[in-house]
Design a protein around this motif. Structure first.
Motif, PDB file in Angstrom:
ATOM      1  N   GLN A   1     -29.949 -24.579-115.437  1.00 50.78           N
ATOM      2  CA  GLN A   1     -29.001 -25.667-115.257  1.00 50.78           C
ATOM      3  C   GLN A   1     -29.639 -26.812-114.494  1.00 50.78           C
ATOM      4  O   GLN A   1     -30.638 -26.635-113.793  1.00 50.78           O
ATOM      5  CB  GLN A   1     -27.721 -25.195-114.588  1.00 50.78           C
ATOM      6  CG  GLN A   1     -27.800 -24.846-113.125  1.00 50.78           C
ATOM      7  CD  GLN A   1     -26.403 -24.529-112.568  1.00 50.78           C
ATOM      8  OE1 GLN A   1     -25.415 -24.468-113.282  1.00 50.78           O
ATOM      9  NE2 GLN A   1     -26.331 -24.333-111.265  1.00 50.78           N
TER      10      GLN A   1
ATOM     11  N   ASP B   1     -25.726 -36.793-123.066  1.00 50.46           N
ATOM     12  CA  ASP B   1     -26.587 -35.699-122.581  1.00 50.46           C
ATOM     13  C   ASP B   1     -27.853 -35.520-123.409  1.00 50.46           C
ATOM     14  O   ASP B   1     -28.401 -34.422-123.516  1.00 50.46           O
ATOM     15  CB  ASP B   1     -25.814 -34.366-122.521  1.00 50.46           C
ATOM     16  CG  ASP B   1     -24.813 -34.343-121.383  1.00 50.46           C
ATOM     17  OD1 ASP B   1     -24.914 -35.206-120.489  1.00 50.46           O
ATOM     18  OD2 ASP B   1     -23.930 -33.483-121.386  1.00 50.46           O
TER      19      ASP B   1
ATOM     20  N   THR C   1     -24.851 -28.959-115.364  1.00 53.82           N
ATOM     21  CA  THR C   1     -24.797 -28.745-116.808  1.00 53.82           C
ATOM     22  C   THR C   1     -26.054 -28.008-117.255  1.00 53.82           C
ATOM     23  O   THR C   1     -27.006 -27.857-116.482  1.00 53.82           O
ATOM     24  CB  THR C   1     -24.650 -30.091-117.554  1.00 53.82           C
ATOM     25  OG1 THR C   1     -24.381 -29.841-118.921  1.00 53.82           O
ATOM     26  CG2 THR C   1     -25.919 -30.928-117.437  1.00 53.82           C
TER      27      THR C   1
END
Length: 203
Positions: free
Chosen positions: A189, A146, A180
């Protein structure tokens, strides 16, 4: 002056473009039967008779129509195509045949309100970019941890902005898997598209 032919069912996310694009901006929306859409000669006739100049095509259908009868596209001013990777072979044939035809690669999932990125194809290309984010949209490319990838490094295309959904109704597990926090703004998000891409130096 835009006259758009609707090509999808009411439940198809592209109708957000097909219906509300013309209706909210003074254009004209035209409907036809599924039989017309499935018959290239009837479709060509309808495009000419109804003076259609704007259409949305899935990439597979566009390829099929270019192979069947490229003259079908003659009356059109603008086409938006997407839903899958565009074929440079078919797009380049269209550009050679109709240099003034505006062809837009429209990329984006339903989860970010249909279109997220667009690219206006103004020349023949070996590979067609997805483009840049629409207004009030964002895109980032993340690695397996990420983290934002550097320019030119492939990763997962993640999408955000005003159009991103809050999640899936009654499916918290899938929501947590696909949505996420934005790496640059934890109050926002992003949606994980599952598609791979990379950011080029020109954005």
């Amino acid at each position: 002056s835009d006259i758009c032919l609707s090509t999808g069912s009411l439940s198809f996310d592209a109708t957000t473009f097909e219906y509300w694009g013309p209706l909210l901006n003074g254009g004209e929306l035209v409907f036809c039967t599924p039989q017309v859409l499935l018959d290239s000669s009837l479709l060509s006739q309808t495009i000419s008779e109804k003076r259609i100049n704007v259409m949305w095509f899935t990439s597979g259908w566009l390829n099929q129509l270019v192979d069947l009868d490229v003259t079908l596209f003659a009356p059109l001013k603008t086409i938006v195509a997407g839903g899958d990777k565009l074929s440079p072979t078919h797009i380049n044939l269209l550009k050679r045949t109709y240099p003034d035809l505006e062809i837009i690669n429209g990329y984006g999932p339903t989860e970010n309100t249909t279109f997220s990125l667009t690219y206006s194809i103004d020349q023949e290309l070996e590979s067609i970019p997805l483009g840049k984010p629409l207004g009030n949209r964002s895109v980032c490319v993340l690695d397996a941890y990420d983290r934002l990838t550097p320019l030119g490094v492939a990763g997962e295309i993640c999408l955000g902005g005003d159009g991103v959904a809050q999640g899936y109704v009654n499916d918290l597990e899938l929501t947590n898997l696909k949505f996420t926090k934005h790496p640059l703004n934890a109050s926002k998000q992003i949606y994980r598209s599952g598609d791979l891409g990379k950011c080029l130096p020109d954005g």
